[in-house]
Design an enzyme around this catalytic site. Structure first.
Site, PDB file in Angstrom:
ATOM      1  N   LYS A   1       0.838  -1.206   0.000  1.00 36.08           N
ATOM      2  CA  LYS A   1       0.000   0.000   0.000  1.00 36.08           C
ATOM      3  C   LYS A   1       0.872   1.256   0.000  1.00 36.08           C
ATOM      4  O   LYS A   1       0.584   2.234  -0.685  1.00 36.08           O
ATOM      5  CB  LYS A   1      -0.914   0.006   1.239  1.00 36.08           C
ATOM      6  CG  LYS A   1      -1.996  -1.059   1.199  1.00 36.08           C
ATOM      7  CD  LYS A   1      -2.732  -1.188   2.539  1.00 36.08           C
ATOM      8  CE  LYS A   1      -3.663  -2.388   2.536  1.00 36.08           C
ATOM      9  NZ  LYS A   1      -4.361  -2.585   3.823  1.00 36.08           N
TER      10      LYS A   1
ATOM     11  N   GLN B   1      -3.581  -1.372  10.238  1.00 36.91           N
ATOM     12  CA  GLN B   1      -3.669  -2.688   9.588  1.00 36.91           C
ATOM     13  C   GLN B   1      -4.207  -3.722  10.580  1.00 36.91           C
ATOM     14  O   GLN B   1      -3.740  -3.817  11.718  1.00 36.91           O
ATOM     15  CB  GLN B   1      -2.284  -3.095   9.056  1.00 36.91           C
ATOM     16  CG  GLN B   1      -2.281  -4.374   8.230  1.00 36.91           C
ATOM     17  CD  GLN B   1      -3.056  -4.281   6.911  1.00 36.91           C
ATOM     18  OE1 GLN B   1      -3.205  -3.207   6.338  1.00 36.91           O
ATOM     19  NE2 GLN B   1      -3.565  -5.399   6.443  1.00 36.91           N
TER      20      GLN B   1
ATOM     21  N   ASP C   1     -10.351   3.445   5.323  1.00 35.60           N
ATOM     22  CA  ASP C   1     -10.683   2.018   5.266  1.00 35.60           C
ATOM     23  C   ASP C   1     -12.202   1.809   5.291  1.00 35.60           C
ATOM     24  O   ASP C   1     -12.686   0.727   4.947  1.00 35.60           O
ATOM     25  CB  ASP C   1     -10.108   1.314   6.505  1.00 35.60           C
ATOM     26  CG  ASP C   1      -8.925   0.425   6.203  1.00 35.60           C
ATOM     27  OD1 ASP C   1      -8.838  -0.067   5.071  1.00 35.60           O
ATOM     28  OD2 ASP C   1      -8.109   0.226   7.118  1.00 35.60           O
TER      29      ASP C   1
HETATM   30  N1  GUN Z   1      -6.628  -6.510   6.963  1.00 35.70           N
HETATM   31  C1  GUN Z   1      -7.096  -7.202   5.893  1.00 35.70           C
HETATM   32  N2  GUN Z   1      -7.667  -6.370   5.014  1.00 35.70           N
HETATM   33  C2  GUN Z   1      -7.566  -5.120   5.522  1.00 35.70           C
HETATM   34  C3  GUN Z   1      -7.960  -3.840   5.060  1.00 35.70           C
HETATM   35  O1  GUN Z   1      -8.564  -3.670   3.996  1.00 35.70           O
HETATM   36  N3  GUN Z   1      -7.635  -2.802   5.881  1.00 35.70           N
HETATM   37  C4  GUN Z   1      -7.008  -2.964   7.058  1.00 35.70           C
HETATM   38  N4  GUN Z   1      -6.759  -1.889   7.790  1.00 35.70           N
HETATM   39  N5  GUN Z   1      -6.625  -4.147   7.516  1.00 35.70           N
HETATM   40  C5  GUN Z   1      -6.907  -5.215   6.750  1.00 35.70           C
END
Ligand code: GUN
Length: 293
Positions: free
Chosen positions: A55, A99, A122
């Site tokens: 990311k 995350q 998110d």
């Molecule tokens: N863990 C798995 N997918 C995601 C996501 O889209 N965002 C976040 N913050 N954590 C994740």
């Protein structure tokens, strides 16, 4: 013919990222705003590290500013919230991403609620989830948002279609079902899960099937209707002696088995995965432009 059946998420995501890159150049030169995204990574979950790296690399590619804060596994809830607070107040930061999953001693909801919902790119904050259900403007969670873009950009008609979502997670199944019943999509949605009886009764009737249950190669051709559209959200590692790494990545759909019978299908890798990152970047751009809040 084969290319027409495959919904190429990698290509569509790449196009979206290119669009964002162009808009970012304009935003920087016209308004002197650089979109800024903050990542918080707790502990040393290898998958989480890979996701955050990927990311943050994408931020660089499109011209965003990003910062990654790594916190140890034994960090306290208060320390994480303090860091979130500093990003909430920081005008250079337009999006904050913690995350998941977090270590078991940390309550994820308490952490998500500490993020200013206006920077919750998110789309996990209860304020954004509530607005999503009401059909109000909000940040959409990135994976469901990415799936809507795959459908739109592949010209897939959703109006009145029987749609089955397999999986009821907060990240995919729940928000996806609520998005697709909105007037914009007009699907008739069934949400199936591990305790659904006779799941074929639903899937055999489905025009659109979205699978997000985390079981490798779960959906088989005998479970689907001819010419249905299949969206595979799964990312599963399975042993593969033929591969150098000793494993390969497969989805929740048995791709080879379903390919012939279905109308369209997303591959894994290269389907939904790249879209999730593209939509995170899109949400951050919209946040920087003040288009959501
Ligand atoms: N863990 C798995 N997918 C995601 C996501 O889209 N965002 C976040 N913050 N954590 C994740």
């Amino acid at each position: 013919m084969i290319e027409n059946k495959i919904i190429d998420g990698k290509k569509i995501a790449s196009k979206i990222k290119q669009e964002i890159k162009t808009e970012t150049v304009d935003l920087k030169s016209n308004l002197k705003i650089t979109p800024g995204l903050a990542f918080i990574l707790v502990g040393n979950n290898p998958s989480s590290e890979i996701y955050v790296n990927s990311k943050s690399k994408t931020c660089d590619e499109v011209g965003f500013f990003s910062v990654t804060e790594k916190l140890p596994d034994n960090v306290t809830k208060e320390e994480i919230i303090q860091l979130i607070d500093s990003f909430n107040k920081n005008e250079k930061i337009h999006g904050i991403l913690v995350q998941l999953p977090l270590p078991v001693h940390i309550n994820e909801l308490e952490i998500i609620e500490a993020i200013d919902y206006k920077k919750d790119v998110d789309g996990f904050h209860p304020e954004n989830i509530g607005r999503l259900i009401l059909g109000d403007k909000c940040f959409l969670p990135c994976t469901p948002y990415g799936i809507t873009e795959l459908l739109k950009r592949s010209n897939i008609e959703t109006r009145g279609k029987n749609t089955v979502i397999i999986g009821r997670s907060n990240i995919v199944g729940k928000p996806m079902s609520n998005i697709l019943i909105q007037k914009q999509f007009n699907c008739t949605v069934s949400v199936c899960h591990s305790l659904t009886k006779n799941i074929e009764d639903y899937t055999l009737n489905a025009d659109l099937i979205i699978v997000a249950i985390g079981k490798p190669n779960y959906l088989k051709s005998e479970m689907i209707k001819k010419d249905c559209v299949i969206i595979d959200v799964g990312i599963n590692r399975i042993e593969d002696a033929m591969s150098k790494r000793g494993y390969k990545i497969v989805g929740d759909v048995d791709f080879n088995d379903c390919f012939e019978k279905c109308g369209k299908i997303t591959p894994v890798p290269g389907g939904v995965g790249p879209m999730t990152i593209a939509m995170l970047i899109k949400n951050t751009l919209e946040s920087a432009k003040g288009n959501i809040y």
